[in-house]
Scaffold this motif. Structure first.
Motif, short mmCIF file in Angstrom:
data_model
loop_
_atom_site.label_atom_id
_atom_site.label_comp_id
_atom_site.label_asym_id
_atom_site.label_seq_id
_atom_site.Cartn_x
_atom_site.Cartn_y
_atom_site.Cartn_z
N GLU A 113 0.83 -1.19 0.00
CA GLU A 113 0.00 0.00 0.00
C GLU A 113 0.87 1.25 0.00
O GLU A 113 1.96 1.27 0.58
N ARG A 114 0.39 2.27 -0.65
CA ARG A 114 0.97 3.61 -0.53
C ARG A 114 0.16 4.32 0.53
O ARG A 114 -1.05 4.55 0.35
N VAL A 115 0.76 4.64 1.67
CA VAL A 115 0.01 5.12 2.82
C VAL A 115 0.45 6.53 3.20
O VAL A 115 1.56 6.97 2.87
N ARG A 116 -0.45 7.22 3.91
CA ARG A 116 -0.15 8.56 4.42
C ARG A 116 0.11 8.48 5.91
O ARG A 116 -0.62 7.84 6.66
N ILE A 117 1.18 9.13 6.33
CA ILE A 117 1.48 9.25 7.76
C ILE A 117 1.08 10.67 8.16
O ILE A 117 1.62 11.65 7.65
N VAL A 118 0.12 10.78 9.07
CA VAL A 118 -0.41 12.09 9.47
C VAL A 118 -0.19 12.29 10.96
O VAL A 118 0.23 11.38 11.68
N GLY A 119 -0.47 13.48 11.40
CA GLY A 119 -0.38 13.78 12.82
C GLY A 119 0.93 14.43 13.22
O GLY A 119 1.14 14.74 14.39
N CYS A 120 1.85 14.63 12.25
CA CYS A 120 3.13 15.24 12.55
C CYS A 120 3.04 16.75 12.36
O CYS A 120 2.29 17.25 11.51
N GLU A 121 3.85 17.50 13.10
CA GLU A 121 3.78 18.96 13.05
C GLU A 121 4.15 19.50 11.68
O GLU A 121 3.66 20.54 11.26
N GLN A 122 5.05 18.82 10.97
CA GLN A 122 5.48 19.33 9.67
C GLN A 122 4.50 18.94 8.56
O GLN A 122 4.71 19.28 7.40
N GLY A 123 3.42 18.25 8.90
CA GLY A 123 2.43 17.84 7.91
C GLY A 123 2.54 16.37 7.59
O GLY A 123 3.34 15.66 8.17
N GLU A 124 1.75 15.92 6.66
CA GLU A 124 1.74 14.50 6.32
C GLU A 124 2.80 14.18 5.27
O GLU A 124 3.32 15.07 4.59
N PHE A 125 3.12 12.91 5.17
CA PHE A 125 4.00 12.44 4.11
C PHE A 125 3.61 11.01 3.76
O PHE A 125 2.88 10.35 4.49
N HIS A 126 4.09 10.55 2.62
CA HIS A 126 3.73 9.23 2.13
C HIS A 126 4.87 8.23 2.32
O HIS A 126 6.04 8.61 2.32
N HIS A 175 14.53 9.02 4.25
CA HIS A 175 15.30 9.80 5.21
C HIS A 175 14.85 11.26 5.18
O HIS A 175 14.73 11.90 6.24
N SER A 176 14.58 11.79 3.99
CA SER A 176 14.20 13.19 3.86
C SER A 176 12.86 13.51 4.53
O SER A 176 12.59 14.66 4.86
N SER A 177 12.03 12.49 4.73
CA SER A 177 10.71 12.71 5.35
C SER A 177 10.80 12.88 6.85
O SER A 177 9.89 13.45 7.47
N ILE A 178 11.89 12.38 7.46
CA ILE A 178 11.96 12.40 8.92
C ILE A 178 13.15 13.16 9.46
O ILE A 178 13.19 13.46 10.66
N SER A 179 14.13 13.50 8.62
CA SER A 179 15.31 14.21 9.11
C SER A 179 15.00 15.70 9.22
O SER A 179 14.44 16.30 8.31
N ASN A 180 15.37 16.28 10.35
CA ASN A 180 15.15 17.70 10.59
C ASN A 180 16.33 18.28 11.36
O ASN A 180 17.13 17.55 11.94
N ASP A 181 16.38 19.60 11.37
CA ASP A 181 17.54 20.27 11.97
C ASP A 181 17.47 20.34 13.49
O ASP A 181 18.48 20.28 14.16
N TRP A 182 16.28 20.52 14.02
CA TRP A 182 16.25 20.73 15.47
C TRP A 182 16.05 19.41 16.21
O TRP A 182 15.35 18.51 15.72
N PRO A 183 16.70 19.26 17.37
CA PRO A 183 16.69 17.99 18.11
C PRO A 183 15.29 17.56 18.49
O PRO A 183 14.45 18.37 18.89
N GLY A 184 15.05 16.29 18.39
CA GLY A 184 13.80 15.72 18.86
C GLY A 184 12.71 15.60 17.81
O GLY A 184 11.78 14.81 17.99
#
Length: 347
Positions: A113-126, A175-184
């Motif tokens: 399935e191609r699924v959507r992950i929602v509920g994150c502050e930066q918005g949804e991603f697939h 990796h690009s969907s979950i990597s961010n600059d600020w800790p946590g």
């Protein structure tokens, strides 16, 4: 021996992966009379032949045979992709052929399935989700995070031949969907992935693991530290954080005072001891962990009673770099995950 084995490739996935494993283990720059571009063309041609067989089986209504032929093609494409690194023009051509085959044949996998992950502050991603559950049963699942220079589709194409037929579901994210600059924030995003899996009726929420490649191995470690529900982790075991701390300490001390090995061992294993789930550290190859430090960490953890194991993918050195035997490495990783997540269910 490889030249003798090559004509024996059959239409089975097991045969294709076995020959790929032998090839990667025995490749040394030029193999026999063939140059590296010639080998790229040969493996790409083999993959295209498997795609033709798969398409023919689709037309004939033989979906299972079509899927197996396509998985053979994905394995052959991955060998060609390993040979065609970023320095050669064939790389883009191989990647385009992989993408085309994914678009053509993924509809055959009803469990994908191609699924959507929602509920994150930066918005949804697939992301991609492949279920291994049987009717009426729940299966363990693994969040698989791609290397920093790969998409989720690229990682999925490599993993499909090794995970199909196993009893573990996978959620493949980039990796690009979950990597961010600020800790946590990466941990929060991965928690959304964990919550998505936990809410699925075909997933056993007590048996969810995480697997990160390259820099994603660091993210997997941090997530396993933050999320105590993680049942198993393929990660860096905290070595990156240890290296940063050690470099800072050396800078503060101006490297004038020697630190004894027992102190180094305590620092090296401090984060690993905080991990409450079984850990597999991949050193060398696709991993960003050095083999010597990983070996030291494994010894420290064994002494401390920490469930940490070490995997070192077989590498072939050539005049243009190293090739990882991804076939053997992927088998090792998912056998370990299957073993640890199965044991978890019995606790």
């Amino acid at each position: 021996m490889l030249c003798a084995a090559w004509p024996q490739i059959e239409g089975s996935l097991a045969s294709t992966r076995r020959v790929a494993e032998l090839f990667l283990e025995g490749f040394h720059g030029n193999y026999g009379a063939l140059t590296r571009p010639s080998w790229i063309a040969r493996w790409t041609g083999l993959a295209e032949n498997h795609c033709v067989v798969a398409a023919s089986n689709v037309q004939g209504g033989a979906s299972e045979q079509a899927i197996e032929a396509w998985l053979c093609a994905l394995t052959a494409f991955e060998v060609a992709r390993r040979l065609a690194d970023d320095s050669v023009p064939e790389n883009a051509n191989v990647s385009a052929k992989v993408d085309a085959s994914m678009q053509t044949f993924t509809p055959l996998l009803h469990e994908l399935e191609r699924v959507r992950i929602v509920g994150c502050e930066q918005g949804e991603f697939h992301s991609y989700y492949l279920s291994a559950a049987r009717p009426g049963l729940c299966a363990p699942a693994v969040i698989c995070i791609s290397n920093e220079d790969e998409t989720e589709a690229t990682l999925l194409a490599r993993l499909l031949p090794v995970v199909i037929g196993r009893s573990t579901s996978i959620l493949v994210v980039a990796h690009s969907s979950i990597s961010n600059d600020w800790p946590g924030q990466s941990e929060l995003i991965l928690s959304c992935c964990f919550d998505y899996l936990s809410a699925r009726p075909d997933v056993d929420a007590t048996r969810i693991g995480v697997y990160g490649e390259g820099w994603s191995a660091v993210l997997a470690t941090n997530f396993a530290l933050a999320e105590r529900r993680v049942a198993a982790a393929v990660c860096d075991g905290g070595l990156w954080n240890w290296a940063r701390t050690q470099a800072f300490n050396d800078w503060m001390m101006n490297a004038t005072s020697a630190i004894d090995e027992s102190t180094l061992s305590r620092r090296r294993s401090r984060l690993a001891r905080q991990l409450k789930c079984p850990v597999l550290v991949v050193a060398g190859g696709r991993g960003m962990v050095s083999v010597p430090e990983a070996i030291k960490l494994e010894a420290d953890c064994a002494e401390a009673g920490v469930d940490l194991e070490l995997a070192m993918p077989r590498m072939t050195r050539t005049s243009v770099g190293e090739f990882e035997n991804f076939v053997a490495a992927d088998e090792c990783i998912f056998e370990w995950l299957g073993r640890k997540l199965t044991r978890r269910s019995a606790l």
